[in-house]
Structures are given as structure tokens and as C-alpha cells.
Design an enzyme around this catalytic site. Structure first.
Site, short mmCIF file in Angstrom:
data_model
loop_
_atom_site.label_atom_id
_atom_site.label_comp_id
_atom_site.label_asym_id
_atom_site.label_seq_id
_atom_site.Cartn_x
_atom_site.Cartn_y
_atom_site.Cartn_z
N PRO A 1 0.82 -1.22 0.00
CA PRO A 1 0.00 0.00 0.00
C PRO A 1 0.86 1.27 0.00
O PRO A 1 2.06 1.20 0.23
CB PRO A 1 -0.77 -0.11 1.33
CG PRO A 1 0.09 -0.97 2.20
CD PRO A 1 0.82 -1.91 1.29
N GLU B 1 2.05 -8.53 -12.47
CA GLU B 1 0.72 -9.04 -12.77
C GLU B 1 -0.07 -7.99 -13.53
O GLU B 1 -0.11 -6.83 -13.13
CB GLU B 1 0.01 -9.37 -11.45
CG GLU B 1 -1.24 -10.15 -11.63
CD GLU B 1 -1.03 -11.31 -12.59
OE1 GLU B 1 -0.41 -12.29 -12.20
OE2 GLU B 1 -1.48 -11.22 -13.75
N LYS C 1 5.32 -2.23 -15.52
CA LYS C 1 4.08 -2.39 -14.77
C LYS C 1 3.53 -1.02 -14.33
O LYS C 1 2.35 -0.71 -14.53
CB LYS C 1 4.36 -3.28 -13.54
CG LYS C 1 3.29 -3.28 -12.50
CD LYS C 1 2.08 -4.09 -12.90
CE LYS C 1 0.99 -3.92 -11.89
NZ LYS C 1 0.02 -4.94 -11.82
N ALA D 1 -16.33 7.31 -19.24
CA ALA D 1 -16.35 8.34 -18.19
C ALA D 1 -17.02 7.78 -16.95
O ALA D 1 -17.94 6.97 -17.03
CB ALA D 1 -17.12 9.56 -18.70
N GLY E 1 -14.90 8.34 -11.25
CA GLY E 1 -13.47 8.35 -10.93
C GLY E 1 -12.97 6.93 -10.78
O GLY E 1 -13.70 6.06 -10.35
N CYS F 1 -4.44 -0.38 -7.53
CA CYS F 1 -3.23 -0.17 -8.34
C CYS F 1 -3.05 1.23 -8.92
O CYS F 1 -1.98 1.82 -8.81
CB CYS F 1 -3.21 -1.17 -9.49
SG CYS F 1 -2.69 -2.78 -8.95
N PHE F 2 -4.08 1.76 -9.59
CA PHE F 2 -3.86 2.97 -10.39
C PHE F 2 -3.24 4.11 -9.58
O PHE F 2 -2.18 4.65 -9.93
CB PHE F 2 -5.18 3.44 -11.02
CG PHE F 2 -5.57 2.67 -12.26
CD1 PHE F 2 -4.80 1.62 -12.72
CD2 PHE F 2 -6.71 3.03 -12.98
CE1 PHE F 2 -5.16 0.91 -13.87
CE2 PHE F 2 -7.07 2.35 -14.14
CZ PHE F 2 -6.31 1.29 -14.57
N ARG G 1 -21.92 6.00 -13.28
CA ARG G 1 -21.35 5.03 -14.22
C ARG G 1 -22.05 5.05 -15.58
O ARG G 1 -21.75 4.21 -16.43
CB ARG G 1 -21.46 3.62 -13.62
CG ARG G 1 -20.67 3.45 -12.34
CD ARG G 1 -19.19 3.50 -12.60
NE ARG G 1 -18.40 3.26 -11.41
CZ ARG G 1 -17.13 2.91 -11.45
NH1 ARG G 1 -16.50 2.78 -12.60
NH2 ARG G 1 -16.46 2.74 -10.35
C1 UDX Z 1 -5.70 -2.42 -13.16
C2 UDX Z 1 -5.09 -2.79 -14.51
O1 UDX Z 1 -6.11 -2.78 -15.52
C3 UDX Z 1 -4.43 -4.16 -14.43
O2 UDX Z 1 -3.76 -4.45 -15.65
C4 UDX Z 1 -3.43 -4.16 -13.29
O3 UDX Z 1 -2.84 -5.44 -13.13
C5 UDX Z 1 -4.07 -3.74 -11.99
O4 UDX Z 1 -4.72 -2.47 -12.15
P1 UDX Z 1 -7.92 -3.08 -11.86
O5 UDX Z 1 -7.57 -1.94 -10.97
O6 UDX Z 1 -8.24 -4.40 -11.26
O7 UDX Z 1 -6.73 -3.35 -12.90
O8 UDX Z 1 -9.19 -2.67 -12.76
P2 UDX Z 1 -9.40 -1.76 -14.08
O9 UDX Z 1 -10.33 -2.48 -14.96
O10 UDX Z 1 -8.13 -1.32 -14.67
O11 UDX Z 1 -10.20 -0.50 -13.50
C6 UDX Z 1 -9.60 0.45 -12.64
C7 UDX Z 1 -10.57 1.57 -12.33
O12 UDX Z 1 -10.79 2.40 -13.47
C8 UDX Z 1 -11.96 1.09 -11.90
O13 UDX Z 1 -12.43 1.90 -10.83
C9 UDX Z 1 -12.80 1.28 -13.13
O14 UDX Z 1 -14.16 1.43 -12.84
C10 UDX Z 1 -12.18 2.54 -13.71
N1 UDX Z 1 -12.40 2.68 -15.16
C11 UDX Z 1 -11.86 1.79 -16.03
C12 UDX Z 1 -13.18 3.74 -15.64
O15 UDX Z 1 -13.68 4.56 -14.86
N2 UDX Z 1 -13.36 3.86 -16.99
C13 UDX Z 1 -12.81 3.00 -17.89
O16 UDX Z 1 -13.02 3.19 -19.09
C14 UDX Z 1 -12.04 1.92 -17.39
#
Ligand code: UDX
Ligand code: ADP
Length: 468
Positions: A103, A171, A226, A274, A277, A282-283, A448
């Protein structure tokens, strides 16, 4: 003591994975399914988690992921085991995956920015302490660039005079689609210094992944790839979210804009939805890490550039709650706001960094009463998430938030509904019934963009969505 030198490819019969979470669980399940001759033991310090993984009742598995319980049912106690006997599993395995959580630091230097590596370091120390034979140690957790160096140093300095080799194997699975992502990966990335160690791991993946999709790089490229992949994906979401605000001030519709630009093959249609948020474990963490690393090299323009992705995401969450408050005649004090969804995306019970947490926190500051329904998130997680923010006392959170086990109860007598997660079932509810039991005017804030605006307006709702 020799680091990184194996004379021949290591035959891997036994694997230990430290960390039975969202990454370790599904990843090992898929590796085990495709390699019936390898015994895989997933270990964790959390006894309850291991007990849940071993529960006969598969609905009790600690993480919800479509397709996962079916795999676990087939191979658990055959070649996939869950255990708290960490030393034993390390000792008997030739290959050890580190899949513990990393974290963002909540204390000291790098607080709020850098990744907290204490769990990874503990794993490295544990391996160093108990290993009696040569090991390949695989970094699976998302880590800042050059973490392998720290792991190497610990293994080198406190080891038992045996050979260790470190690989980075990040991953790329996304929660909610993890099993499919693992079964059909776009690519598998293996970074390392020893070709033989790399090939030992590549062989395991090759049992179901085509060779041309298995990339071999140096350690640092793998670690940085990554962070970069996640930063690019998050940046797309923040980019379309920034346009959504502009759409709300013009006659443009963000769904139409996203479709129009996504058909340009250079841009592509994915990750242009859109929303209220982005969330997830991860992000934000990975971008903060990237920013922290860039600043540590004095690359301030690089750091500022990526930081803006987070600033935009925070703005989007704040904007959502501000719009809700403003529309409800500038006050939500004492008003019931129903949250449909608490998970950070559909098809997962993970709530880490979910936009719902921050929107709830803003609304609680304005004395709203929040009732939550989520198909998969457990009640205690919701309070834990809010308590973790430390904005108010636990008692105040308990008074402000309630959890209901049905969407119809959650929305009864509500002044407004906030859709926080894009669960498919939300589209199929009896919206006439929901409307009939809400306070009027009945508002929906669709974070959403999953409901049909015309249908909602016809029923009588005042319907607000993102960017249209
Ligand atoms: C992400 C990466 O996609 C993955 O490759 C990595 O290993 C870990 O981080 P994750 O966080 O599980 O995966 O989900 P992801 O589908 O990427 O969505 C992340 C966030 O973005 C979610 O809250 C999702 O709702 C949001 N999102 C995604 C949007 O708001 N709009 C989109 O078009 C795509
Ligand atoms: P991720 O999404 O990265 O998988 P999770 O929090 O879901 O993160 O899972 C990480 C797991 O790692 C947790 O179950 C936690 O108990 C476990 N863990 C953390 N540190 C250690 C450690 N030193 N030894 C064993 N397990 C650990």
C-alpha cells in the site's frame, strides 16, 4: 554465496506463493490448473483468510472473482494448497512468489506517495532466514523500480550461503476479469538477470501461454513497465473524465465523444468510459509511486505530468458529490442518500480506493445519511473503509452509514440514489417500484452512465449522469 548464477535450468516441482490475496489467489489457481505436476502452496499470515480459502462452502472464498471458485473446487488439495505454515512451504519449494500487499505509505518519508515495502521486506527476510536450498524468488506484487535490488541485498546479506535469483513478473490481471486475463494474457513479462532462471518461469507459463507472448526483459524494464502500463490506463480514464466536465457545460455527450475518438484505430475504444473516478488498489498507488520516483531523480516535469492524472481523478470524485449537494437544494443534511454499489468496479468485492468511499466521506461531512447496497461487498468493509480515512469517529461513521441487504430497502424513502459501481443487475431493477417509494422529487446520480436517461425521465426521476 553466488547471486543470480544457476548453471542449469531449475526444475520446478513445488511453488510457494506468499500472500493469498487478489493477486496471489487467482494467479496461483490458474498456474496450478495448467501445471498439474507442480504442487503450489499459497501461504498467508492471516489465518482467517487461509481458513476461508479452505472452506468447503465455496461462497466463503475471501475474494469474489468470476470463474475462480470453479477452478478452486477442482484443484484444491490436489495440487493447490492454502496454508499458514509459511516456513515449511518456503523450504520445500524451488520457486517462491511474493504476492503481498504494497500500500501507499501512511507515515514517515514518502508518506502518501511512496509504496510501503515493509511486507515485501518481511517476506525477503523470512526467505533468507528459513531457506536451506537454492531458490528463485519472483516479485509479483506491484513494486517501485529497483525493489529487486533491495530484495537481493537482504537475501545476500542474511542468507544461508545458498543461491537466490530474483525475477520480476508483474501481474496485469484486472479484477472482475482476472481469470480470463490470466488464461488469455496479452503478454507475460519476466524480468531478470539469469537466463536459466527466466526460462524456469517461462516454462511454467508456456504450458498455456504461446511463447511469442512471453516477454523477457531486464529487471528494471519489467518493474517500470508495470507502473507505466497502469499510469497509461489511468491517464485515459482521467482524460475522458476531464472531457466529461466540458461536456456538461456544452451540448456535447461524453459517450458520443468517446465512441467517435475510440473508432480511430490509433486511439482505440477501451478505457474511455467516463465515470465518477477510477479506484482500485493499483492505479493511484502506481502513479504516486511513479511521481515519487521521478521527484527523487529531480525530474519535476515528469512528476507533475503524471500527478495531474491523480489531481483530475480527485476532482472528478469531488465534482460528483458537489453536484449532488447543489442539486439537492444545496443541502443534504439529514437526507437519505442511497448508494448502489461500493466496490471500485463490477464483479469484484474489492473496495480499495473505490470512489464510493470518498463520495460518502464528502456527503457525511454535510451530515447526509447514507444507505448502501452492494451485491458482493460485506457490511464491515464499508465501515472499515470510512474509518481508515480518519475523518470522523467510528461512532459517527456508524451513525451516518447503514448497510441494507436489498436495493429496494436501501432506496426506500431516499432523497437521491448515487450509482457508484456498474453492476449489471442495477440495470434490471424494477425502477418504477423504486421511484414509487422514494421522496419526491426523486433524483438519480448515475456515476457510471449505466441507466437509460429517457426511461428514467419517463418514470419521473430527475436523472443526472456523467458528461451528458
Ligand atoms: C488495473 C489494470 O487494468 C491491471 O492491468 C493491473 O494489473 C491492476 O490495475 P484493476 O484496478 O483491477 O486493474 O481494474 P481496471 O479495470 O483497470 O479498473 C480500474 C478503475 O478504473 C476502476 O475503478 C474502473 O471502474 C475505472 N475505469 C476503467 C473507468 O472509470 N473507466 C474505464 O473506461 C475503465
Ligand atoms: P493484492 O491485491 O496485492 O493481492 P491483498 O491485500 O489482497 O493484496 O493480499 C495480500 C496478502 O498478503 C494479504 O492476505 C496479507 O495478509 C498477506 N501478507 C502480507 N504480508 C505478509 C507476510 N509477511 N507473510 C505472509 N503473508 C503476508
Amino acid at each position: 554465496m553466488v547471486l543470480g548464477k544457476f548453471t542449469k535450468e531449475m526444475i520446478v516441482n513445488k511453488i510457494c506463493c506468499i500472500g493469498a490475496g487478489y493477486v496471489g489467489g487467482p494467479t496461483m489457481a490458474v498456474i496450478a490448473k495448467n501445471n498439474p505436476n507442480i504442487k503450489i502452496t499459497i501461504v498467508d499470515i492471516n489465518q482467517k483468510r487461509i481458513a476461508d480459502w479452505n472452506d468447503k462452502d465455496l461462497s466463503k472464498l475471501p475474494i469474489y472473482e468470476p470463474g475462480l471458485s470453479q477452478i478452486v473446487e477442482k484443484i484444491r488439495d490436489k495440487n493447490l494448497f492454502f496454508s499458514t505454515e509459511i516456513d515449511k512451504a518456503i523450504n520445500e519449494s524451488e520457486m517462491i512468489f511474493i504476492s503481498v500487499n504494497t500500500p501507499t505509505k501512511t507515515y514517515g518519508k514518502g508518506k502518501g506517495m511512496a509504496a510501503d515495502l515493509k511486507y515485501v521486506e518481511l517476506c525477503a527476510r523470512k526467505i533468507a532466514e528459513v531457506a536451506k536450498t537454492d531458490k528463485i524468488v519472483v516479485e509479483k506484487s506491484t513494486l517501485p523500480v529497483r525493489t529487486a535490488e533491495a530484495i537481493k541485498s537482504i537475501l545476500h546479506n542474511t542468507g544461508n550461503g545458498i543461491n537466490f535469483h530474483i525475477l520480476s513478473n508483474p501481474e496485469f490481471l484486472a479484477e472482475g476479469t482476472a481469470i480470463n486475463d490470466l488464461l488469455n494474457p496479452d503478454r507475460v513479462l519476466i524480468g531478470g538477470e539469469s537466463e536459466t532462471a527466466i526460462e524456469s518461469l517461462a516454462n511454467i507459463y508456456a504450458s498455456w501461454v504461446p511463447q511469442e507472448k512471453i516477454l523477457r526483459t531486464n529487471l528494471w524494464s519489467s518493474e517500470l513497465s508495470k507502473l507505466t502500463a497502469n499510469a497509461f490506463l489511468a491517464q485515459r480514464v482521467s482524460s475522458i473524465n476531464s472531457i466529461s466536465e466540458l461536456c456538461e457545460h456544452t451540448e456535447a455527450n461524453v459517450n458520443e465523444v468517446a465512441k467517435a475518438i475510440g473508432m480511430d484505430s490509433r486511439i482505440g475504444p477501451k478505457f474511455l468510459k467516463a465515470s465518477v473516478g477510477f479506484g482500485g488498489s493499483c492505479f493511484q498507488k502506481d502513479i504516486l509511486n511513479l511521481v515519487y520516483i521521478a521527484r527523487s531523480y529531480n525530474l519535476n516535469e515528469v512528476a507533475d505530468y503524471w500527478e495531474q492524472v491523480i489531481i483530475m481523478n480527485d476532482h472528478q470524485k469531488r465534482r460528483f458529490s458537489d453536484r449532488l449537494i447543489k442539486t439537492l437544494y444545496n443541502t443534504v443534511s439529514g437526507k437519505k442518500i442511497a448508494f448502489l454499489g461500493w466496490a471500485f468496479k463490477k464483479d469484484t468485492n474489492d473496495t480499495r480506493e473505490s470512489a464510493a468511499i470518498y463520495v460518502a466521506d464528502h456527503l457525511l461531512n454535510e451530515q447526509a445519511k447514507i444507505s448502501v447496497y452492494d451485491p458482493k461487498v460485506a457490511e464491515e468493509k464499508i465501515l472499515n473503509d470510512l474509518n481508515y480515512l480518519n475523518t470522523r469517529t467510528e461512532e459517527e461513521n456508524e451513525n451516518g452509514v447503514s448497510y441494507l441487504s436489498s436495493p429496494y430497502e436501501a432506496t426506500k424513502d431516499a432523497h437521491a440514489i448515487a450509482i457508484m459501481t456498474e453492476w449489471d443487475e442495477f440495470k434490471d431493477y424494477d425502477w418504477e417500484q423504486i421511484y414509487s417509494q422514494m421522496k419526491k422529487p426523486a433524483f438519480i446520480f448515475d456515476g457510471r452512465n449505466i441507466l437509460d436517461k429517457n426511461k428514467m425521465n419517463t418514470i419521473g426521476f430527475e436523472y443526472y449522469s456523467i458528461g451528458q
